[in-house]
Structures are given as C-alpha cells and as structure tokens.
Scaffold this motif. Structure first.
Motif, PDB file in Angstrom:
ATOM      1  N   GLU A  16      38.702  23.727  68.489  1.00  0.00           N
ATOM      2  CA  GLU A  16      39.716  24.727  68.879  1.00  0.00           C
ATOM      3  C   GLU A  16      40.794  24.163  69.794  1.00  0.00           C
ATOM      4  N   LYS A  17      40.538  23.009  70.414  1.00  0.00           N
ATOM      5  CA  LYS A  17      41.535  22.353  71.270  1.00  0.00           C
ATOM      6  C   LYS A  17      42.306  21.258  70.542  1.00  0.00           C
ATOM      7  N   GLY A  18      42.034  21.113  69.251  1.00  0.00           N
ATOM      8  CA  GLY A  18      42.718  20.085  68.465  1.00  0.00           C
ATOM      9  C   GLY A  18      42.120  18.691  68.619  1.00  0.00           C
ATOM     10  N   GLN A  19      40.938  18.613  69.202  1.00  0.00           N
ATOM     11  CA  GLN A  19      40.262  17.324  69.403  1.00  0.00           C
ATOM     12  C   GLN A  19      39.379  16.992  68.196  1.00  0.00           C
ATOM     13  N   ALA A  20      39.263  15.707  67.907  1.00  0.00           N
ATOM     14  CA  ALA A  20      38.413  15.270  66.800  1.00  0.00           C
ATOM     15  C   ALA A  20      36.964  15.651  67.076  1.00  0.00           C
ATOM     16  N   THR A  21      36.292  16.123  66.031  1.00  0.00           N
ATOM     17  CA  THR A  21      34.899  16.524  66.172  1.00  0.00           C
ATOM     18  C   THR A  21      34.177  16.332  64.847  1.00  0.00           C
ATOM     19  N   MET A  32      43.691  28.009  55.707  1.00  0.00           N
ATOM     20  CA  MET A  32      42.897  26.800  55.664  1.00  0.00           C
ATOM     21  C   MET A  32      43.139  26.003  56.942  1.00  0.00           C
ATOM     22  N   GLU A  33      42.087  25.456  57.504  1.00  0.00           N
ATOM     23  CA  GLU A  33      42.221  24.665  58.716  1.00  0.00           C
ATOM     24  C   GLU A  33      41.455  23.358  58.571  1.00  0.00           C
ATOM     25  N   PHE A  34      41.800  22.399  59.382  1.00  0.00           N
ATOM     26  CA  PHE A  34      41.103  21.118  59.362  1.00  0.00           C
ATOM     27  C   PHE A  34      39.713  21.289  59.954  1.00  0.00           C
ATOM     28  N   THR A  35      38.708  20.778  59.263  1.00  0.00           N
ATOM     29  CA  THR A  35      37.328  20.957  59.711  1.00  0.00           C
ATOM     30  C   THR A  35      36.919  19.955  60.774  1.00  0.00           C
ATOM     31  N   HIS A  36      37.672  18.881  60.936  1.00  0.00           N
ATOM     32  CA  HIS A  36      37.299  17.844  61.899  1.00  0.00           C
ATOM     33  C   HIS A  36      38.079  17.944  63.216  1.00  0.00           C
ATOM     34  N   LEU A  37      38.644  19.127  63.460  1.00  0.00           N
ATOM     35  CA  LEU A  37      39.322  19.396  64.731  1.00  0.00           C
ATOM     36  C   LEU A  37      38.692  20.629  65.366  1.00  0.00           C
ATOM     37  N   ILE A  70      33.472   5.374  58.346  1.00  0.00           N
ATOM     38  CA  ILE A  70      34.403   6.495  58.543  1.00  0.00           C
ATOM     39  C   ILE A  70      33.914   7.271  59.767  1.00  0.00           C
ATOM     40  N   PRO A  71      34.699   7.319  60.833  1.00  0.00           N
ATOM     41  CA  PRO A  71      34.219   7.804  62.130  1.00  0.00           C
ATOM     42  C   PRO A  71      33.517   9.154  62.154  1.00  0.00           C
ATOM     43  N   LEU A  72      33.975  10.162  61.437  1.00  0.00           N
ATOM     44  CA  LEU A  72      33.386  11.494  61.567  1.00  0.00           C
ATOM     45  C   LEU A  72      32.479  11.879  60.400  1.00  0.00           C
ATOM     46  N   CYS A  73      32.162  10.918  59.541  1.00  0.00           N
ATOM     47  CA  CYS A  73      31.236  11.183  58.438  1.00  0.00           C
ATOM     48  C   CYS A  73      29.802  11.202  58.946  1.00  0.00           C
ATOM     49  N   HIS A  74      29.020  12.087  58.364  1.00  0.00           N
ATOM     50  CA  HIS A  74      27.593  12.122  58.685  1.00  0.00           C
ATOM     51  C   HIS A  74      26.913  10.925  58.021  1.00  0.00           C
ATOM     52  N   PRO A  75      25.967  10.306  58.698  1.00  0.00           N
ATOM     53  CA  PRO A  75      25.186   9.254  58.037  1.00  0.00           C
ATOM     54  C   PRO A  75      24.248   9.919  57.026  1.00  0.00           C
ATOM     55  N   LEU A  76      24.311   9.481  55.781  1.00  0.00           N
ATOM     56  CA  LEU A  76      23.538  10.125  54.726  1.00  0.00           C
ATOM     57  C   LEU A  76      22.596   9.143  54.048  1.00  0.00           C
ATOM     58  N   GLY A  77      21.455   9.626  53.672  1.00  0.00           N
ATOM     59  CA  GLY A  77      20.536   8.872  52.834  1.00  0.00           C
ATOM     60  C   GLY A  77      20.729   9.353  51.407  1.00  0.00           C
TER      61      GLY A  77
END
Length: 157
Positions: A8-13, A1-6, A74-81
């Motif tokens: 391959e360089k460990g940067q937030a995405t 299991m890996e973090f989905t918001h990082l 929340i910074p990396l959340c998608h804007p949702l309708g």
C-alpha cells in the motif's frame, strides 16, 4: 488492476500466497533464436555439435536447471519445487530455433516465471555454445504462450 508486488506504500513486496488454494498449474514459454547460415550449416541429425558438445541437448539441460533456480534469480519470485519441467527445441519454417519450456506444479502460485526463465536460459546457452562460429546470432523474443491454473488461464493466439 493493480501491481501485486507493491504494498500500500508502493514498496516492493513478495505476494502472500498463504490463503490461496492449491491447484495444478502449468505454463509454457517460448524463445526464438535466429542463427546465421554458417551456424545452421553445422546442423546434423537435429542438433549442432561443437567443441563444447551437443548444443541443443546442453540448452535443454540448462533450461531445466534455470527453471528450477528461478526463485534465486528473480527477486520476488517464490522458491518452487517443480513437479516437472520439459524443454523442447526444433526449427520452424523460417529456419529459426524455437525453444519451448513447460513447467508444472501443484501449488498456491503459478510457474510462468519458471517457464520464461527456462526458455531464456536455453536460448542464451545456444548463443554461448555457437558464438565461436558467429556473433550474428539473435535471440528474437521470449514470451508466455500459455498458462493454466490460478485465477485465470491464458493462451496466446
């Protein structure tokens, strides 16, 4: 299991949901608020009335409004309708306020964060509206209760 918001360089995405399938997704989150006796004494006909107005009704509106703004908070959340958002409030056996927020959407991404934000802001609204009566109000917990749709479903025992 890996973090989905990082990446391959460990940067937030932000997660790319472009290839995901659209499906019906729901999430329910719960916040529990403990009110001291002097606040509970103001409970009449299932709500608390203060100079600011109806506490539970205002908290319900605040929770719905917050769920709709999750992508802005929340910074990396998608804007949702959202397709729908429901907030309910009741007292449990321990005389604690139980707030349930259920968010639904037909989309490529889930709505757990929207439900969690909605329940959290409803709890904070109760605190704000009742703090003139007592500061001994405790927001005990906020947790995901259930989610459906996406890769896997979840239901808290």
């Amino acid at each position: 299991m890996e973090f989905t918001h990082l990446d391959e360089k460990g940067q937030a995405t932000m997660v790319d949901v472009g290839e995901k399938q659209i499906s019906r997704r729901t999430a329910t989150a719960r916040s529990v608020v403990s009110l001291p006796s002097e606040v509970l004494a103001q409970l009449v006909n299932g709500d608390i009335q203060t100079k600011k107005g109806s506490v539970f009704q205002t908290a319900i509106i605040a929770g719905i409004m917050a769920a709709k703004k999750t992508g802005d908070l929340i910074p990396l959340c998608h804007p949702l309708g959202l397709d729908n958002c429901q907030v309910s409030i009741h007292l449990n056996e321990e005389q604690e306020v139980v707030i349930d927020c259920t968010a639904t959407i037909t989309a490529k991404t889930g709505v757990e964060m929207e439900a969690l934000v909605g329940a959290s802001i409803a709890a904070l609204t109760i605190y704000d509206m009742c703090k003139a009566l007592s500061h001994d109000i405790v927001i005990r917990e906020t947790k995901l209760m259930e989610k459906t749709g996406g890769k896997r479903d979840f239901k808290r025992a």
